[in-house]
Enzyme design. Structure first.
Site, mmCIF file in Angstrom:
data_model
loop_
_atom_site.group_PDB
_atom_site.id
_atom_site.type_symbol
_atom_site.label_atom_id
_atom_site.label_comp_id
_atom_site.label_asym_id
_atom_site.label_seq_id
_atom_site.Cartn_x
_atom_site.Cartn_y
_atom_site.Cartn_z
ATOM 1 C CB VAL A 53 -3.692 0.763 6.542
ATOM 2 C CG1 VAL A 53 -4.361 -0.601 6.562
ATOM 3 C CG2 VAL A 53 -2.776 0.913 5.340
ATOM 4 C CE1 TYR A 54 -0.963 4.047 2.663
ATOM 5 C CE2 TYR A 54 -1.982 5.671 1.246
ATOM 6 C CZ TYR A 54 -1.136 4.598 1.411
ATOM 7 O OH TYR A 54 -0.468 4.088 0.317
ATOM 8 C CB SER A 55 -1.134 7.851 8.423
ATOM 9 O OG SER A 55 -1.876 8.800 9.210
ATOM 10 C CD GLU A 65 -5.898 7.567 11.598
ATOM 11 O OE1 GLU A 65 -6.166 7.126 12.739
ATOM 12 O OE2 GLU A 65 -5.378 6.874 10.688
#
Length: 322
Positions: A53-55, A65
Protein backbone atom coordinates in the site's frame (compact mmCIF):
# COMPACT_ATOMS: atom_id res chain seq x y z
CA UNK A 1 32.51 -4.92 8.90
CA UNK A 2 29.34 -5.19 10.98
CA UNK A 3 27.99 -8.65 11.68
CA UNK A 4 24.78 -9.99 10.20
CA UNK A 5 21.90 -11.18 12.36
CA UNK A 6 19.55 -14.04 11.60
CA UNK A 7 15.84 -13.19 11.44
CA UNK A 8 14.28 -15.54 13.96
CA UNK A 9 14.60 -19.19 12.99
CA UNK A 10 14.86 -18.43 9.27
CA UNK A 11 18.06 -18.51 7.23
CA UNK A 12 17.65 -14.82 6.33
CA UNK A 13 20.70 -12.89 7.50
CA UNK A 14 20.63 -9.10 7.59
CA UNK A 15 22.74 -6.28 8.91
CA UNK A 16 21.09 -4.62 11.93
CA UNK A 17 19.31 -1.86 10.04
CA UNK A 18 16.41 -2.00 7.61
CA UNK A 19 15.76 0.78 5.12
CA UNK A 20 12.11 1.81 5.20
CA UNK A 21 10.49 2.24 1.81
CA UNK A 22 7.43 4.17 3.02
CA UNK A 23 8.84 7.46 1.69
CA UNK A 24 9.43 6.21 -1.86
CA UNK A 25 6.83 7.86 -4.05
CA UNK A 26 5.85 10.18 -1.20
CA UNK A 27 8.56 12.48 0.15
CA UNK A 28 11.17 10.96 -2.16
CA UNK A 29 10.57 10.83 -5.91
CA UNK A 30 12.03 8.04 -8.05
CA UNK A 31 15.36 9.76 -8.76
CA UNK A 32 15.87 10.61 -5.09
CA UNK A 33 14.81 7.09 -4.08
CA UNK A 34 17.35 5.59 -6.48
CA UNK A 35 20.07 7.74 -4.89
CA UNK A 36 19.03 6.56 -1.43
CA UNK A 37 18.98 2.90 -2.45
CA UNK A 38 22.37 3.23 -4.18
CA UNK A 39 23.96 4.87 -1.15
CA UNK A 40 22.39 2.39 1.26
CA UNK A 41 23.55 -0.71 -0.60
CA UNK A 42 26.95 0.80 -1.47
CA UNK A 43 27.48 1.14 2.28
CA UNK A 44 27.10 -2.64 2.53
CA UNK A 45 23.56 -2.94 3.86
CA UNK A 46 21.12 -5.51 2.52
CA UNK A 47 17.64 -5.21 4.08
CA UNK A 48 14.79 -3.19 2.52
CA UNK A 49 11.25 -3.00 3.94
CA UNK A 50 8.16 -1.85 2.07
CA UNK A 51 4.45 -2.69 1.71
CA UNK A 52 1.95 -3.10 -1.10
CA UNK A 53 0.00 0.00 0.00
CA UNK A 54 2.94 2.42 0.27
CA UNK A 55 2.27 5.28 -0.32
CA UNK A 56 -1.48 5.29 -0.84
CA UNK A 57 -1.95 8.18 1.61
CA UNK A 58 -0.07 10.71 -0.52
CA UNK A 59 -2.24 12.95 -2.74
CA UNK A 60 -2.50 11.50 -6.25
CA UNK A 61 -1.19 8.07 -5.25
CA UNK A 62 -3.13 4.81 -5.47
CA UNK A 63 -0.71 2.53 -3.59
CA UNK A 64 2.13 0.38 -4.90
CA UNK A 65 4.37 3.36 -5.65
CA UNK A 66 7.11 2.24 -3.27
CA UNK A 67 7.26 -1.31 -4.64
CA UNK A 68 7.29 0.07 -8.19
CA UNK A 69 10.24 2.34 -7.47
CA UNK A 70 12.15 -0.42 -5.70
CA UNK A 71 11.42 -2.77 -8.60
CA UNK A 72 12.68 -0.26 -11.16
CA UNK A 73 15.82 0.21 -9.09
CA UNK A 74 16.36 -3.55 -8.69
CA UNK A 75 16.17 -3.95 -12.47
CA UNK A 76 18.59 -1.08 -13.03
CA UNK A 77 21.06 -2.04 -10.29
CA UNK A 78 21.05 -5.81 -10.74
CA UNK A 79 21.39 -6.26 -6.96
CA UNK A 80 18.33 -8.41 -6.25
CA UNK A 81 20.27 -11.56 -5.28
CA UNK A 82 22.29 -9.62 -2.69
CA UNK A 83 19.28 -8.23 -0.84
CA UNK A 84 16.58 -9.23 1.60
CA UNK A 85 13.30 -7.66 0.46
CA UNK A 86 10.32 -7.51 2.80
CA UNK A 87 6.85 -6.38 1.82
CA UNK A 88 3.36 -6.70 3.30
CA UNK A 89 -0.27 -7.52 2.64
CA UNK A 90 -3.49 -6.75 4.48
CA UNK A 91 -3.58 -2.97 4.86
CA UNK A 92 -6.31 -1.02 3.11
CA UNK A 93 -5.99 0.45 -0.36
CA UNK A 94 -9.64 1.36 0.20
CA UNK A 95 -12.38 0.19 2.59
CA UNK A 96 -13.25 -2.76 0.31
CA UNK A 97 -9.71 -3.53 -0.87
CA UNK A 98 -7.94 -5.03 2.12
CA UNK A 99 -7.75 -8.11 4.33
CA UNK A 100 -6.20 -11.57 4.60
CA UNK A 101 -8.55 -13.89 2.74
CA UNK A 102 -6.71 -16.53 0.72
CA UNK A 103 -7.79 -15.33 -2.72
CA UNK A 104 -6.93 -11.75 -1.82
CA UNK A 105 -3.43 -12.67 -0.61
CA UNK A 106 -2.75 -14.76 -3.73
CA UNK A 107 -3.78 -11.83 -5.94
CA UNK A 108 -1.84 -9.25 -3.95
CA UNK A 109 1.39 -11.22 -3.95
CA UNK A 110 1.29 -11.39 -7.76
CA UNK A 111 0.83 -7.62 -7.90
CA UNK A 112 3.75 -7.09 -5.51
CA UNK A 113 6.02 -9.45 -7.45
CA UNK A 114 5.20 -7.62 -10.67
CA UNK A 115 5.85 -4.20 -9.18
CA UNK A 116 9.07 -5.37 -7.50
CA UNK A 117 10.17 -7.09 -10.74
CA UNK A 118 11.26 -10.18 -8.85
CA UNK A 119 10.27 -13.85 -8.72
CA UNK A 120 10.20 -14.07 -4.92
CA UNK A 121 9.73 -12.10 -1.72
CA UNK A 122 12.13 -12.92 1.10
CA UNK A 123 9.87 -11.89 3.98
CA UNK A 124 6.12 -11.39 3.53
CA UNK A 125 4.28 -9.71 6.39
CA UNK A 126 0.72 -9.73 7.58
CA UNK A 127 0.50 -5.94 7.71
CA UNK A 128 -2.72 -5.73 9.73
CA UNK A 129 -4.71 -8.58 11.22
CA UNK A 130 -8.07 -9.46 9.69
CA UNK A 131 -10.43 -10.72 12.38
CA UNK A 132 -13.09 -11.58 9.79
CA UNK A 133 -10.87 -14.22 8.19
CA UNK A 134 -10.05 -17.54 9.89
CA UNK A 135 -6.38 -17.84 10.82
CA UNK A 136 -6.21 -21.16 8.98
CA UNK A 137 -7.29 -19.56 5.68
CA UNK A 138 -4.56 -16.93 5.88
CA UNK A 139 -1.90 -19.48 6.80
CA UNK A 140 -3.01 -21.78 3.97
CA UNK A 141 -2.38 -18.94 1.52
CA UNK A 142 1.10 -18.29 2.88
CA UNK A 143 1.89 -22.01 2.88
CA UNK A 144 0.92 -22.26 -0.78
CA UNK A 145 3.07 -19.26 -1.69
CA UNK A 146 6.09 -20.73 0.07
CA UNK A 147 5.60 -24.09 -1.68
CA UNK A 148 5.40 -22.24 -5.00
CA UNK A 149 8.65 -20.41 -4.24
CA UNK A 150 7.04 -16.97 -4.39
CA UNK A 151 7.64 -16.25 -0.68
CA UNK A 152 10.49 -17.51 1.48
CA UNK A 153 9.28 -16.65 5.00
CA UNK A 154 6.37 -14.87 6.68
CA UNK A 155 6.14 -12.32 9.46
CA UNK A 156 3.42 -10.44 11.33
CA UNK A 157 2.79 -6.81 12.19
CA UNK A 158 -0.06 -5.03 13.99
CA UNK A 159 -1.42 -8.25 15.45
CA UNK A 160 -2.36 -9.02 19.05
CA UNK A 161 -0.19 -11.37 21.05
CA UNK A 162 -3.09 -13.78 21.46
CA UNK A 163 -3.66 -13.97 17.72
CA UNK A 164 0.07 -14.26 17.05
CA UNK A 165 0.45 -17.18 19.46
CA UNK A 166 -2.71 -18.82 18.12
CA UNK A 167 -1.33 -18.53 14.59
CA UNK A 168 2.00 -20.09 15.57
CA UNK A 169 0.30 -22.98 17.39
CA UNK A 170 -2.05 -23.64 14.46
CA UNK A 171 0.94 -23.63 12.11
CA UNK A 172 2.71 -26.23 14.23
CA UNK A 173 -0.39 -28.39 14.60
CA UNK A 174 -1.41 -28.34 10.94
CA UNK A 175 1.92 -28.02 9.15
CA UNK A 176 1.29 -24.50 7.90
CA UNK A 177 3.98 -21.92 7.27
CA UNK A 178 4.97 -20.30 10.58
CA UNK A 179 5.66 -16.67 11.39
CA UNK A 180 9.39 -16.12 11.97
CA UNK A 181 9.33 -12.38 12.62
CA UNK A 182 7.34 -9.65 14.33
CA UNK A 183 7.28 -6.03 13.17
CA UNK A 184 6.06 -3.96 16.14
CA UNK A 185 6.13 -0.26 16.92
CA UNK A 186 9.11 0.29 19.20
CA UNK A 187 11.35 3.23 19.96
CA UNK A 188 12.74 5.15 22.92
CA UNK A 189 9.43 6.94 23.46
CA UNK A 190 6.99 4.10 22.71
CA UNK A 191 8.29 1.22 24.81
CA UNK A 192 5.52 -0.15 26.99
CA UNK A 193 3.56 -2.35 24.59
CA UNK A 194 6.61 -4.04 23.11
CA UNK A 195 8.50 -4.64 26.33
CA UNK A 196 5.49 -5.73 28.40
CA UNK A 197 3.33 -7.54 25.83
CA UNK A 198 5.32 -8.49 22.74
CA UNK A 199 8.82 -9.23 23.99
CA UNK A 200 7.88 -12.25 26.15
CA UNK A 201 6.16 -13.81 23.11
CA UNK A 202 9.12 -12.95 20.87
CA UNK A 203 11.54 -14.64 23.24
CA UNK A 204 9.34 -17.69 23.82
CA UNK A 205 8.86 -18.42 20.12
CA UNK A 206 12.31 -17.19 18.98
CA UNK A 207 10.93 -14.56 16.63
CA UNK A 208 13.01 -11.98 14.86
CA UNK A 209 12.06 -8.36 15.56
CA UNK A 210 12.12 -5.63 12.93
CA UNK A 211 10.64 -2.58 14.62
CA UNK A 212 8.95 0.33 12.88
CA UNK A 213 8.74 4.01 13.91
CA UNK A 214 12.25 3.49 15.25
CA UNK A 215 12.82 7.26 15.23
CA UNK A 216 9.24 8.12 16.27
CA UNK A 217 8.37 9.74 12.93
CA UNK A 218 11.61 11.72 13.06
CA UNK A 219 11.05 13.11 16.54
CA UNK A 220 14.09 11.28 17.95
CA UNK A 221 16.39 13.02 15.47
CA UNK A 222 16.09 16.06 17.74
CA UNK A 223 15.34 18.36 14.80
CA UNK A 224 11.99 19.53 16.18
CA UNK A 225 12.03 22.44 18.61
CA UNK A 226 9.72 22.45 21.60
CA UNK A 227 9.10 26.20 21.36
CA UNK A 228 8.04 25.99 17.70
CA UNK A 229 4.96 24.61 15.97
CA UNK A 230 5.73 21.42 14.05
CA UNK A 231 4.80 21.76 10.39
CA UNK A 232 5.07 19.58 7.31
CA UNK A 233 4.11 16.04 6.27
CA UNK A 234 4.87 14.52 9.68
CA UNK A 235 3.43 17.25 11.90
CA UNK A 236 0.45 15.24 13.14
CA UNK A 237 2.61 12.22 13.98
CA UNK A 238 5.31 14.26 15.72
CA UNK A 239 3.12 16.53 17.85
CA UNK A 240 2.13 13.70 20.18
CA UNK A 241 5.76 13.50 21.34
CA UNK A 242 6.06 17.20 22.13
CA UNK A 243 5.59 16.92 25.88
CA UNK A 244 7.60 16.64 29.09
CA UNK A 245 8.50 13.00 28.48
CA UNK A 246 9.65 13.82 24.98
CA UNK A 247 11.76 16.69 26.25
CA UNK A 248 13.54 14.46 28.77
CA UNK A 249 14.30 11.89 26.09
CA UNK A 250 15.74 14.48 23.70
CA UNK A 251 17.87 15.93 26.49
CA UNK A 252 19.28 12.48 27.28
CA UNK A 253 19.90 11.79 23.59
CA UNK A 254 21.72 15.10 23.20
CA UNK A 255 23.93 14.34 26.21
CA UNK A 256 24.88 10.86 25.05
CA UNK A 257 25.37 12.03 21.46
CA UNK A 258 27.74 14.78 22.61
CA UNK A 259 29.82 12.26 24.56
CA UNK A 260 30.10 9.96 21.54
CA UNK A 261 30.47 12.60 18.83
CA UNK A 262 27.28 11.22 17.30
CA UNK A 263 23.82 12.47 16.42
CA UNK A 264 20.65 11.90 18.48
CA UNK A 265 19.23 9.76 15.67
CA UNK A 266 22.29 7.52 15.66
CA UNK A 267 22.08 7.12 19.42
CA UNK A 268 18.34 6.36 19.35
CA UNK A 269 18.91 3.62 16.77
CA UNK A 270 21.95 2.28 18.62
CA UNK A 271 19.79 1.92 21.74
CA UNK A 272 17.38 -0.28 19.77
CA UNK A 273 20.18 -2.28 18.15
CA UNK A 274 21.60 -2.97 21.62
CA UNK A 275 18.29 -4.51 22.75
CA UNK A 276 18.95 -8.28 22.69
CA UNK A 277 15.54 -9.17 21.21
CA UNK A 278 15.73 -6.66 18.34
CA UNK A 279 17.07 -7.91 15.02
CA UNK A 280 16.99 -4.63 13.10
CA UNK A 281 15.20 -1.29 13.48
CA UNK A 282 13.55 0.19 10.40
CA UNK A 283 14.12 3.83 9.50
CA UNK A 284 13.52 5.81 6.34
CA UNK A 285 15.19 8.87 4.87
CA UNK A 286 14.01 11.37 2.27
CA UNK A 287 17.46 12.06 0.85
CA UNK A 288 20.72 10.14 0.67
CA UNK A 289 22.60 12.61 2.88
CA UNK A 290 20.41 11.53 5.82
CA UNK A 291 21.93 8.05 5.70
CA UNK A 292 24.49 9.13 8.26
CA UNK A 293 22.08 7.33 10.61
CA UNK A 294 23.72 4.10 9.41
CA UNK A 295 26.63 4.88 11.70
CA UNK A 296 24.35 3.67 14.48
CA UNK A 297 25.33 0.07 13.78
CA UNK A 298 28.93 0.79 14.80
CA UNK A 299 28.01 2.93 17.80
CA UNK A 300 28.73 1.15 21.04
CA UNK A 301 26.69 2.50 23.93
CA UNK A 302 28.07 2.06 27.42
CA UNK A 303 25.92 0.57 30.16
CA UNK A 304 25.72 4.06 31.62
CA UNK A 305 24.48 5.56 28.37
CA UNK A 306 21.87 2.85 27.95
CA UNK A 307 20.71 3.39 31.52
CA UNK A 308 20.48 7.17 31.05
CA UNK A 309 18.33 6.75 27.96
CA UNK A 310 16.19 4.05 29.52
CA UNK A 311 15.48 6.11 32.63
CA UNK A 312 14.57 9.21 30.62
CA UNK A 313 12.24 7.27 28.37
CA UNK A 314 10.39 5.62 31.23
CA UNK A 315 9.42 8.99 32.72
CA UNK A 316 5.75 9.49 33.44
CA UNK A 317 4.60 12.94 34.57
CA UNK A 318 3.20 12.62 38.10
CA UNK A 319 -0.29 13.70 39.05
CA UNK A 320 -0.64 17.13 40.63
CA UNK A 321 -1.55 16.42 44.23
CA UNK A 322 -3.45 19.03 46.22
Amino acid sequence: MMEKRRIGKSDLEVYPFSLGGNVFGWTADEKTSFNILDAYTDAGFNFIDTANVYSVWAPGNKGGESETIIGNWLKKSGKRKDLIIATKVGAAFSPDNRGLKKDYILKQVEDSLQRLQTDYIDLYFTHYDDLSTPIEETLEAYTQLIKEGKVRYIGASNISDDRLVESILKSRKNGYAEYVCLQPEYNLYDRMRYEVEHEPVVERYELGVVCYYSLASGFLTGKYKFDETVRGSRSEAVNKYMNEKGKLIIEALDQVAAQLDATPAQVALAWLIARPSVTAPIASVSQASQLDILKAVDLKLSDGAIEKLSIASKYVKPFNLC
